[in-house]
Design an enzyme around this catalytic site. Structure first.
Site, mmCIF file in Angstrom:
data_model
loop_
_atom_site.group_PDB
_atom_site.id
_atom_site.type_symbol
_atom_site.label_atom_id
_atom_site.label_comp_id
_atom_site.label_asym_id
_atom_site.label_seq_id
_atom_site.Cartn_x
_atom_site.Cartn_y
_atom_site.Cartn_z
ATOM 1 N N CYS A 112 11.732 44.806 17.114
ATOM 2 C CA CYS A 112 12.150 46.151 17.510
ATOM 3 C C CYS A 112 12.943 46.815 16.382
ATOM 4 C CB CYS A 112 12.982 46.092 18.784
ATOM 5 S SG CYS A 112 13.313 47.713 19.514
ATOM 6 N N CYS A 113 13.863 46.076 15.790
ATOM 7 C CA CYS A 113 14.656 46.601 14.673
ATOM 8 C C CYS A 113 13.775 46.896 13.466
ATOM 9 C CB CYS A 113 15.750 45.612 14.281
ATOM 10 S SG CYS A 113 17.145 45.527 15.420
ATOM 11 N N CYS A 193 22.076 50.558 19.430
ATOM 12 C CA CYS A 193 21.137 51.048 20.435
ATOM 13 C C CYS A 193 21.608 50.664 21.850
ATOM 14 C CB CYS A 193 19.748 50.465 20.182
ATOM 15 S SG CYS A 193 19.017 51.012 18.621
ATOM 16 N N CYS A 196 20.930 47.068 23.281
ATOM 17 C CA CYS A 196 21.464 45.911 22.552
ATOM 18 C C CYS A 196 22.949 46.033 22.227
ATOM 19 C CB CYS A 196 20.665 45.695 21.261
ATOM 20 S SG CYS A 196 18.900 45.410 21.522
ATOM 21 N N CYS A 215 20.852 44.088 12.089
ATOM 22 C CA CYS A 215 19.566 44.681 12.477
ATOM 23 C C CYS A 215 18.481 44.413 11.452
ATOM 24 C CB CYS A 215 19.723 46.183 12.701
ATOM 25 S SG CYS A 215 20.172 47.103 11.226
#
Length: 219
Positions: A112-113, A193, A196, A215
């Site tokens: 995702c990062c 985010c 998280c 990240c």
């Protein structure tokens, strides 16, 4: 890396934080210097210095698509107060949509990062020589071992605020009347985010229950 342009880590240590940033702008062309901001809890400090030294310098905001509404509001507030030249970048819509529909942030935070942070920054890194970053040693163990100059494969990262203490950061905000991110008063020290980030001291609220501590853009 021990020095840049004959200027050593020790020389940098003896400079004020403003003189460190000014030195970078005095020795490199504007178009060579990359400045990004997450508009997190401590972001206003380096943004204020940039405003003083090179007020029209581009500030790249990485819109992950998962920011707190308070972070977006903080960005707008600092942009207006300091007159910042903010430019927003992010992942292609189809790739970001994949992370939403796949709930990637729940089972593969690294992916995702990468999609929402690392990859969108790749082209910017390629077109710059220097990346100014507002990291502090006190934030976590990984950052504790950083030096002022950190040569990556494609770019030289410079950390002008690296040796500041939390007390010095707080004092700078107070003296220069910089606004605080609204989530700080609610117990968030490090703000990323929504999926998280939890309340916590330092960076302990980031990726809670996971071994992940960065990240990926600062590795």
């Amino acid at each position: 890396m021990d020095s840049i342009k004959g200027f050593s880590q020790v020389d940098f240590e003896n400079y004020s934080i403003e003189d460190r940033v000014r030195w970078v702008f005095d020795h490199f062309a504007e178009e060579e210097i990359l400045m990004t901001s997450s508009f997190g809890s401590s972001s206003a400090l380096l943004l204020h210095l940039i405003h003083k030294i090179s007020p029209n310098h581009p500030i790249y905001f990485l819109d992950t698509g998962y920011h707190f509404e308070e972070t977006k509001a903080y960005k707008d507030k600092l942009q207006a107060q300091l007159g910042l030249n903010v430019k927003t970048i992010g992942a292609p819509k189809n790739k970001h949509r994949f992370t939403e529909e796949n709930y990637t942030y729940q089972h593969n935070q690294d992916l995702c990062c990468f999609i929402n942070k690392v990859e969108p920054l790749a082209k910017l890194r390629e077109s710059h020589k220097i990346w100014l970053s507002g990291l502090f040693k006190y934030q976590n163990e990984n950052r504790k071992n950083l030096t002022f100059f950190d040569q990556k494969e494609d770019i030289l990262k410079v950390y002008p605020l690296l040796d500041m203490t939390p007390e010095e950061v707080h004092a700078y905000f107070f003296i220069h009347e910089l606004p605080s991110h609204k989530l700080v008063a609610k117990g968030y020290s490090s703000i990323g985010c929504t999926h998280c980030t939890e309340k916590g001291s330092g960076r302990e609220g980031r990726w809670t229950g996971n071994a992940k501590v960065e990240c990926g853009i600062h590795l």
